[in-house]
Design a protein around this motif. Structure first.
Motif, PDB file in Angstrom:
ATOM      1  N   GLU A  36      90.497  -2.327 -33.478  1.00  0.00           N
ATOM      2  CA  GLU A  36      90.366  -2.449 -32.021  1.00  0.00           C
ATOM      3  C   GLU A  36      90.960  -2.901 -30.676  1.00  0.00           C
ATOM      4  OE1 GLU A  36      86.006  -2.767 -32.426  1.00  0.00           O
ATOM      5  OE2 GLU A  36      85.621  -0.871 -32.983  1.00  0.00           O
ATOM      6  N   GLU A  70      89.202   5.981 -39.875  1.00  0.00           N
ATOM      7  CA  GLU A  70      88.279   4.747 -38.389  1.00  0.00           C
ATOM      8  C   GLU A  70      89.509   4.265 -37.937  1.00  0.00           C
ATOM      9  OE1 GLU A  70      85.134   4.076 -41.904  1.00  0.00           O
ATOM     10  OE2 GLU A  70      87.423   4.179 -41.419  1.00  0.00           O
ATOM     11  N   THR A  71      90.441   4.085 -38.546  1.00  0.00           N
ATOM     12  CA  THR A  71      91.612   3.721 -37.453  1.00  0.00           C
ATOM     13  C   THR A  71      91.933   5.182 -37.070  1.00  0.00           C
ATOM     14  OG1 THR A  71      91.378   1.767 -39.077  1.00  0.00           O
ATOM     15  CG2 THR A  71      93.816   3.142 -37.478  1.00  0.00           C
ATOM     16  N   GLU A 114      90.789   8.151 -36.215  1.00  0.00           N
ATOM     17  CA  GLU A 114      89.645   8.220 -34.952  1.00  0.00           C
ATOM     18  C   GLU A 114      90.050   7.562 -33.343  1.00  0.00           C
ATOM     19  OE1 GLU A 114      85.749  10.214 -37.504  1.00  0.00           O
ATOM     20  OE2 GLU A 114      86.160   7.901 -36.939  1.00  0.00           O
ATOM     21  N   ARG A 115      90.525   6.089 -33.640  1.00  0.00           N
ATOM     22  CA  ARG A 115      90.013   5.109 -32.596  1.00  0.00           C
ATOM     23  C   ARG A 115      91.464   5.533 -32.382  1.00  0.00           C
ATOM     24  NH1 ARG A 115      86.263   3.700 -35.830  1.00  0.00           N
ATOM     25  NH2 ARG A 115      85.075   2.183 -34.899  1.00  0.00           N
TER      26      ARG A 115
END
Length: 302
Positions: A119, A142-143, A145-146
């Motif tokens: 993040e 997760e990466t 998506e961000r």
């Protein structure tokens, strides 16, 4: 422009052997070299040597701090390469005299990357930049998506390959990169060909047969994406001595061409693939991984 790479760093141990071991065989090595590898490190160094600004998001153990320092010296932004508890990831690589190899990987710190580092890195990202992800770490989905929420484009190098990981990542990817065997495995698992995987562009590397670009099928379905012929980029014929890291070199150069471009000129996909194929050809004439990835002037010389 920056290429943001969620990727692995490994301490590579290369054993030179007469041939690839058969099951149950014991074989004496006639050489041992330790270097820096891992798909994240290799791809990042390749893109940096092509002239791209690269930030590597990952982790090493205390035993790998020297590798982080070396990557920084090679032009990779390592601010988001954390030092985690436990050992650095490592690979045991047997390289045969004909250039073929087998690799055993222990993930180590590559599976202990913190979401806070991801993040913090992506908070600096600019919409339109590329985020490159591969399968030797945690936090791939997760990466992605961000990164997509931040307006980045997602390149997914689906190795080490599992069909389950590729199926999870495909809906998030703008570009899928995998080799011919991996594509065959993905097609067997999904019943769909390269152009029908739900990814706008799929690049399939095929060693001495070059690489193929498959555009998404207009219908979005079908078993093979009929009606959308692939574009072929031929390989450069060379005498290979070690294929280790060649695919990672291809990927790094490809993303450098698509990102900030080469010497300020952004390349189209096929032109970037051609440059990447030449980089991969230089790489297979050398022993080693990240430390021997070619510079842009060396790639242009062939």
């Amino acid at each position: 422009m920056t290429l943001w790479c969620l990727g692995s760093v490994n301490l590579d141990r290369f054993y030179r052997v007469p041939h690839i071991l058969a099951p149950g065989e014991t074989l004496a090595a006639h050489g041992l070299v330790t270097g820096i590898g891992g798909k994240g490190a290799n791809m990042s160094v390749a893109a940096a040597r092509a002239g791209e600004r690269v930030a590597l998001i990952g982790a090493v153990g205390e035993d790998g701090v020297w590798a982080r320092e070396s990557l920084a010296q090679w032009g990779v932004d390592t601010r988001y390469l954390e030092v985690a508890e436990g050992p650095t990831g490592h690979a045991i690589i047997a390289v045969a005299d004909d250039g073929e190899n087998t690799i055993i990987i222990h993930p180590g710190a590559n599976h202990r990357i913190g979401l806070a580092a991801v993040e913090a890195a992506l908070a600096e990202a600019v919409p339109g930049e590329w985020c490159l992800i591969q399968n030797e770490t945690n936090l791939q989905v997760e990466t992605a998506e961000r990164a997509r929420a931040a307006g980045l484009k997602i390149a997914y190098a689906a190795a080490p390959f599992t069909a389950e990981a590729a199926v999870r990542m495909a809906p998030l990817a703008d570009l899928l990169i995998l080799n011919r065997v991996e594509m065959e495995q993905l097609q067997a698992a999904t019943g769909r060909g390269p152009a029908a995987q739900g990814v706008p562009a799929v690049v399939v590397t095929a060693g001495a047969d070059g690489a193929f670009l498959h555009a998404a099928s207009p219908s979005g379905g079908g078993a093979s994406g009929e009606g959308v012929p692939p574009r072929h980029v031929p390989a450069v014929p060379v005498a290979a001595v070690d294929t280790t890291g060649a695919g990672d070199t291809f990927t790094g150069y490809l993303l450098a061409g698509l990102g900030a471009g080469i010497e300020g000129r952004r390349l189209g996909m096929v032109e970037a693939m051609g440059l990447a194929a030449r980089a991969g050809a230089v790489m297979v004439t050398r022993h080693g991984t990240a430390d021997v990835i070619p510079r842009l002037d060396e790639v242009r010389a062939i």
